[in-house]
Scaffold this motif. Structure first.
Motif, PDB file in Angstrom:
ATOM      1  N   ALA A   1     -17.714 -36.654  20.892  1.00 50.76           N
ATOM      2  CA  ALA A   1     -17.721 -36.139  19.515  1.00 50.76           C
ATOM      3  C   ALA A   1     -17.518 -37.264  18.522  1.00 50.76           C
ATOM      4  CB  ALA A   1     -16.645 -35.075  19.338  1.00 50.76           C
TER       5      ALA A   1
ATOM      6  N   ARG B   1     -20.499 -39.612  17.733  1.00 51.57           N
ATOM      7  CA  ARG B   1     -21.539 -38.908  16.977  1.00 51.57           C
ATOM      8  C   ARG B   1     -21.133 -38.749  15.518  1.00 51.57           C
ATOM      9  NH1 ARG B   1     -21.760 -39.391  22.487  1.00 51.57           N
ATOM     10  NH2 ARG B   1     -23.411 -38.146  23.412  1.00 51.57           N
TER      11      ARG B   1
ATOM     12  N   ALA C   1     -22.943 -39.997  12.130  1.00 51.66           N
ATOM     13  CA  ALA C   1     -23.301 -39.008  11.122  1.00 51.66           C
ATOM     14  C   ALA C   1     -22.674 -39.323   9.774  1.00 51.66           C
ATOM     15  CB  ALA C   1     -22.887 -37.613  11.581  1.00 51.66           C
TER      16      ALA C   1
ATOM     17  N   THR D   1     -26.115 -43.883  22.428  1.00 54.28           N
ATOM     18  CA  THR D   1     -26.383 -43.100  21.218  1.00 54.28           C
ATOM     19  C   THR D   1     -26.744 -43.950  20.006  1.00 54.28           C
ATOM     20  OG1 THR D   1     -24.005 -43.062  20.719  1.00 54.28           O
ATOM     21  CG2 THR D   1     -24.906 -41.223  21.988  1.00 54.28           C
TER      22      THR D   1
ATOM     23  N   LEU E   1     -28.622 -42.318  16.974  1.00 53.89           N
ATOM     24  CA  LEU E   1     -27.961 -41.530  15.931  1.00 53.89           C
ATOM     25  C   LEU E   1     -27.674 -42.346  14.673  1.00 53.89           C
ATOM     26  CD1 LEU E   1     -25.447 -39.400  18.038  1.00 53.89           C
ATOM     27  CD2 LEU E   1     -27.720 -38.780  17.224  1.00 53.89           C
TER      28      LEU E   1
ATOM     29  N   THR F   1     -30.596 -32.757  20.149  1.00 51.17           N
ATOM     30  CA  THR F   1     -30.088 -31.797  19.163  1.00 51.17           C
ATOM     31  C   THR F   1     -29.257 -32.506  18.099  1.00 51.17           C
ATOM     32  OG1 THR F   1     -30.064 -30.017  20.825  1.00 51.17           O
ATOM     33  CG2 THR F   1     -28.694 -29.715  18.859  1.00 51.17           C
ATOM     34  N   GLU F   2     -28.403 -33.425  18.526  1.00 45.62           N
ATOM     35  CA  GLU F   2     -27.572 -34.168  17.570  1.00 45.62           C
ATOM     36  C   GLU F   2     -28.443 -34.982  16.620  1.00 45.62           C
ATOM     37  OE1 GLU F   2     -23.691 -34.851  20.488  1.00 45.62           O
ATOM     38  OE2 GLU F   2     -25.388 -36.229  20.565  1.00 45.62           O
ATOM     39  N   ASN F   3     -29.427 -35.675  17.171  1.00 43.98           N
ATOM     40  CA  ASN F   3     -30.325 -36.483  16.353  1.00 43.98           C
ATOM     41  C   ASN F   3     -31.078 -35.609  15.353  1.00 43.98           C
ATOM     42  OD1 ASN F   3     -31.909 -38.564  15.357  1.00 43.98           O
ATOM     43  ND2 ASN F   3     -33.203 -38.705  17.177  1.00 43.98           N
TER      44      ASN F   3
ATOM     45  N   GLU G   1     -19.145 -30.275  21.291  1.00 46.35           N
ATOM     46  CA  GLU G   1     -19.296 -31.474  20.471  1.00 46.35           C
ATOM     47  C   GLU G   1     -20.383 -31.285  19.411  1.00 46.35           C
ATOM     48  OE1 GLU G   1     -17.299 -32.332  24.200  1.00 46.35           O
ATOM     49  OE2 GLU G   1     -19.272 -31.460  23.849  1.00 46.35           O
ATOM     50  N   VAL G   2     -21.462 -30.564  19.762  1.00 49.11           N
ATOM     51  CA  VAL G   2     -22.510 -30.269  18.784  1.00 49.11           C
ATOM     52  C   VAL G   2     -21.981 -29.302  17.730  1.00 49.11           C
ATOM     53  CG1 VAL G   2     -24.772 -29.180  18.453  1.00 49.11           C
ATOM     54  CG2 VAL G   2     -24.421 -30.772  20.358  1.00 49.11           C
TER      55      VAL G   2
ATOM     56  N   LEU H   1     -20.110 -31.304  15.316  1.00 55.69           N
ATOM     57  CA  LEU H   1     -21.024 -32.033  14.433  1.00 55.69           C
ATOM     58  C   LEU H   1     -21.575 -31.110  13.343  1.00 55.69           C
ATOM     59  CD1 LEU H   1     -22.705 -34.539  13.688  1.00 55.69           C
ATOM     60  CD2 LEU H   1     -24.381 -33.813  15.419  1.00 55.69           C
TER      61      LEU H   1
END
Length: 432
Positions: A30, A33, A37, A101, A104, A175-177, A199-200, A203
């Protein structure tokens, strides 16, 4: 700040019984990311409960600073403050960043400069970790991608524009990207076949705090309305569920007495149910767990069968710790993992401590519990599997050696001090 120490060896005196308290840090999957972000915000962002000594986070901080971003790290308060107002897209001298990652980092650079140059994704060698899905995300949002010798260049001089992203497979990273990129895209982006893990979810909550409009329908459909100006925020990193299960299993199989603080029970219901099925009753309150020999209802760990999969089940990152649990069970256990079937290399190393106790084939691990554990010299493999190997060395009476132990250290914030606080000696030697 020190970047990862490479070529490390751990000399471990096994058989030490852990006693004391250990606190679960902010989640690796988490925190890193959220750090990336935060670059899309137009104001300062502060992340609390941040695992400041986590190696992957240090790499990302280093990249952001070299790209012109300002980051203040408070290790005592476990807090990070990010100001990305002066970030640039200049070409760096070195793009050797062994973290997965890196993709990201693209949205923040696109928003501030219209172009992003990021390292190729590195990290664990578990099967084929391509980046084609990430390229698809950027292309669907109107960007042009060029693969250079040392870095990936993503160009969108006017910023991203909304699109429809339909993943062919369920993917957390994709999905995060998509979420972060869509947050700065003009218009409304639809994301199909999204993977919404804890974790998503964290985010998504963070992006909403910045001012992004996000709607989640069911378990895999997301609509994101891009926002031009994004405010700052103070946001807590959720506790690491993988670290929590690590300490729980270590306490059980070591015969220790451990209080584990900040356990995210709401994210771990099914993993904890499987412990109960193995004859383990944990003592808990709203945030903490007490592990002691009394947790074993019949005095033994019972053999079990389980399948790894997506959340809310037992994810593949937890697999090595259930393998260890099975090695100490009274009978034959089986673990199935068809999501990451090749994630079994660590079993070769565990067999050095538990001779002929593991029969591992792609997707299936057969565990012959109750074998004698002996000290050994072993190598680190993938991140979580390496921690299981370290735990085996901590259990085997005598001295063991773990080569390239930095792989295990990557997944755990301040691991050496946490073991020390449990009264466990853990000596790391640099071979450089």
């Amino acid at each position: 700040m020190d970047i990862i120490r490479n070529n490390l060896t751990a000399k471990i005196r096994g058989g030490q019984i852990p006693q004391g308290k250990v606190r679960v840090s902010g989640a690796k999957n988490a925190s890193t990311r959220l750090l990336a972000a935060a670059l899309i915000s137009d104001e300062e962002v502060t992340l609390s409960n941040f695992p400041t000594q986590l190696v992957d986070a240090q790499y990302k901080i280093d990249f952001i600073r070299k790209s012109g971003g300002n980051i203040t790290v408070d290790t005592d308060k476990e807090e990070l403050t990010i100001d990305s107002g002066s970030i640039t897209s200049s070409i760096l001298e070195d793009y050797n960043y062994p973290i997965r990652t890196t993709y990201l980092l693209v949205p923040g650079l696109i928003k501030k400069t219209g172009i992003a140059r990021i390292p190729y994704p590195g990290g664990c060698k578990i099967g084929d970790r391509g980046y084609d899905l990430h390229m698809m995300v950027w292309e669907k949002l109107g960007a042009t991608i060029t693969e250079k010798e040392n870095y990936i260049e993503v160009s969108a001089p006017s910023g991203f524009t909304a699109g429809e992203i339909d993943f062919p497979i369920s993917t957390i990273g994709g999905t995060e990207n998509a979420l972060i990129s869509a947050s700065i895209a003009v218009g409304e982006t639809v994301i199909k076949n999204a993977y919404i893990s804890p974790e998503v979810n964290s985010l998504i909550d963070f992006l909403k705090r910045l001012g992004v409009h996000i709607e989640v329908v069911g378990n895999s459909f997301i609509k994101v309305k891009g926002t031009k100006y994004l405010r700052g925020t103070l946001f807590p990193v959720i506790p690491d569920r993988i670290e929590a299960i690590t300490w729980i299993v270590y306490g059980i199989i070591s015969g220790g007495n451990i209080t584990i603080e900040d356990v995210p029970f709401d994210m771990m219901e099914i993993p904890l149910i499987h412990l109960k099925h193995a004859g383990i009753e944990i003592y808990r309150n709203s945030n903490n767990v007490i592990i002691s020999p009394e947790c074993l209802v019949n005095g033994d760990i019972q053999p079990f069968e389980l399948a790894c999969g997506t959340h809310p089940g037992i994810i593949s990152d937890m697999q090595p710790f259930y393998t260890l649990l099975g090695l100490h069970a009274n009978g034959i256990s089986r673990i199935f993992d068809y999501r990451y079937p090749e994630r079994i290399k660590y079993c070769e190393e565990l067999n050095k401590f538990y001779p002929k106790a593991l029969d591992a084939k792609a997707g299936t691990i057969k565990i012959f519990g109750g074998k004698e554990i002996i000290p050994a010299e072993a190598d680190s493999t993938d991140l979580r599997g390496s921690m299981a190997v370290v735990m085996a060395a901590l259990l085997a009476k005598g001295e063991s050696t773990i080569n390239n132990v930095e792989m295990a250290l990557r997944g755990y914030n301040n691991l050496e001090d946490k073991l020390k606080n449990l009264g466990v000696e853990f000596k790391v030697i640099s071979n450089q």
